[in-house]
Every structure is written in C-alpha cells, then in structure tokens.
Design a protein around this motif. Structure first.
Motif, short mmCIF file in Angstrom:
data_model
loop_
_atom_site.label_atom_id
_atom_site.label_comp_id
_atom_site.label_asym_id
_atom_site.label_seq_id
_atom_site.Cartn_x
_atom_site.Cartn_y
_atom_site.Cartn_z
N THR A 2 -1.82 4.30 -3.93
CA THR A 2 -2.98 4.45 -3.05
C THR A 2 -2.76 3.78 -1.70
O THR A 2 -3.50 4.07 -0.77
N LYS A 3 -1.76 2.92 -1.59
CA LYS A 3 -1.48 2.27 -0.31
C LYS A 3 -1.00 3.27 0.73
O LYS A 3 -1.10 3.01 1.92
N GLY A 4 -0.52 4.42 0.33
CA GLY A 4 0.01 5.40 1.27
C GLY A 4 -1.00 6.43 1.73
O GLY A 4 -0.70 7.26 2.60
N VAL A 6 -4.05 6.12 3.45
CA VAL A 6 -4.53 5.95 4.82
C VAL A 6 -3.44 6.27 5.84
O VAL A 6 -3.68 7.04 6.78
N PRO A 7 -2.22 5.73 5.71
CA PRO A 7 -1.18 6.10 6.67
C PRO A 7 -0.90 7.60 6.68
O PRO A 7 -0.67 8.18 7.76
N SER A 8 -0.94 8.24 5.53
CA SER A 8 -0.70 9.69 5.47
C SER A 8 -1.79 10.45 6.19
O SER A 8 -1.50 11.40 6.94
N THR A 44 5.55 3.22 9.06
CA THR A 44 6.60 2.90 8.10
C THR A 44 6.93 1.41 8.10
O THR A 44 7.26 0.85 7.06
N GLN A 46 4.84 -1.09 8.83
CA GLN A 46 3.72 -2.00 8.58
C GLN A 46 3.89 -2.71 7.24
O GLN A 46 4.56 -2.21 6.35
N ARG A 47 3.24 -3.84 7.11
CA ARG A 47 3.43 -4.68 5.93
C ARG A 47 2.59 -4.28 4.73
O ARG A 47 3.04 -4.30 3.61
N ASN A 48 1.34 -3.97 4.94
CA ASN A 48 0.39 -3.87 3.83
C ASN A 48 0.32 -2.50 3.18
O ASN A 48 -0.21 -2.36 2.10
N ARG A 49 0.80 -1.48 3.84
CA ARG A 49 0.72 -0.13 3.29
C ARG A 49 2.08 0.54 3.40
O ARG A 49 2.94 0.12 4.16
N GLU A 50 2.22 1.61 2.68
CA GLU A 50 3.47 2.37 2.72
C GLU A 50 3.18 3.79 3.15
O GLU A 50 2.17 4.37 2.76
#
Length: 166
Positions: A2-4, A6-8, A44, A46-50
C-alpha cells in the motif's frame, strides 16, 4: 504494497497532464514527457513510500497510448529513470539536495540520450537530437523548482535539525 499507491497515483496524474496537447513548438515537444522523469526520480528516492516498477512501466505505456507514440518507448525511458534512481537511493549515504540534483542531472542526461538513441533505432535513421536535448536540459533546470518545496513531504531530508558533530 500500500505504500506505493499514492506515488503511483501522483505519477498517473502527472502523465495525464503531460499528455495533453499543449501546442508546444516542435523543438519543445519532449519537455513535458521529460518533466515526468522528475516525478519518477523524486518518488523513487523518497524514504517513506515506494514507487513500484510496474507502476512506472504502466505510466510509460499510458504515455505512449495518450501521445500515440510507439508502444513501449516512454515505458523504457521511465524504467531506466526508475532503475537509476533506485541505484542512487540505495547507494547514497546522505541525500543532500545538491547530491540529489547532481544524480538527477546524470539520470536525465542518460534518459534523454537513450530516448534519442531508441527513437533513432525505431525510425532507422539518425533523428534530430535537439528536442530531446532541450527537454533534458529543461528537466534538469526545473528539478530544484519542482522538488525543493516537496523535499520534506517526500521524505528526501530528515524531519529534524541536522545532528551536531562533536
């Protein structure tokens, strides 16, 4: 996993904005697509998300479809950017903004050159290099303006003050 999400979503929104026909001159035709590599690089590293590679690939395919380009062209360039950003992110001990900008400049230059080379191979002739060069140069120049305000939300710098050496 789920960390990916928001960036997606941010990347897909940026692709939709960049794919709109803005009536730019031919020499500036690669500026908007190459600005997307700023998002890919920043998301790519950033620390908190992937940012998952599959999202980067899908965003590239979406860019190809929306711009009626050869299928896979932007997907390859975006994946190259993602790979170089991942390598930088794993190897960098400190992500100072100057180092981040330098790493992005190298990444953008490689992406622009690769885009030119892939297009030349696709069209079986040496194509004009200037639009890709202009797009890469603009992306490098605009990197600080786009990423500096977002450095804390993206987790590119520590949240607290720097530790004192003593």
């Amino acid at each position: 996993m789920t960390k990916g999400i928001v960036p997606s979503l941010i990347l897909f929104l940026a692709v939709a904005v960049a794919a709109v026909p803005w009536a730019l001159p031919a020499a500036a035709s690669f500026i908007l697509p190459l600005l997307l590599i700023i998002f890919i690089f920043a998301l790519t590293t950033q620390r908190n998300r992937e940012l998952p590679a599959v999202s980067v690939f899908a965003a590239g395919l979406l860019m190809d479809v929306l711009t009626a380009g050869p299928l896979g062209y932007w997907a390859i360039i975006f994946l190259l950017t993602h790979t170089l950003a991942s390598v930088y992110s794993r190897r960098a001990r400190q992500k100072r903004f100057g180092n981040l900008w330098l790493a992005f400049a190298v990444t953008a230059a490689v992406a622009a050159f690769s885009g030119w080379a892939i297009a030349s191979i696709y069209f079986v002739r040496v194509i004009d290099w200037q639009p890709m060069f202009i797009g890469g140069a603009v992306a490098i120049a605009l990197f600080p303006l786009m990423v500096w305000p977002l450095r804390r939300p993206l987790g590119l710098v520590p949240a607290g003050p720097p530790a004192r050496r003593g």
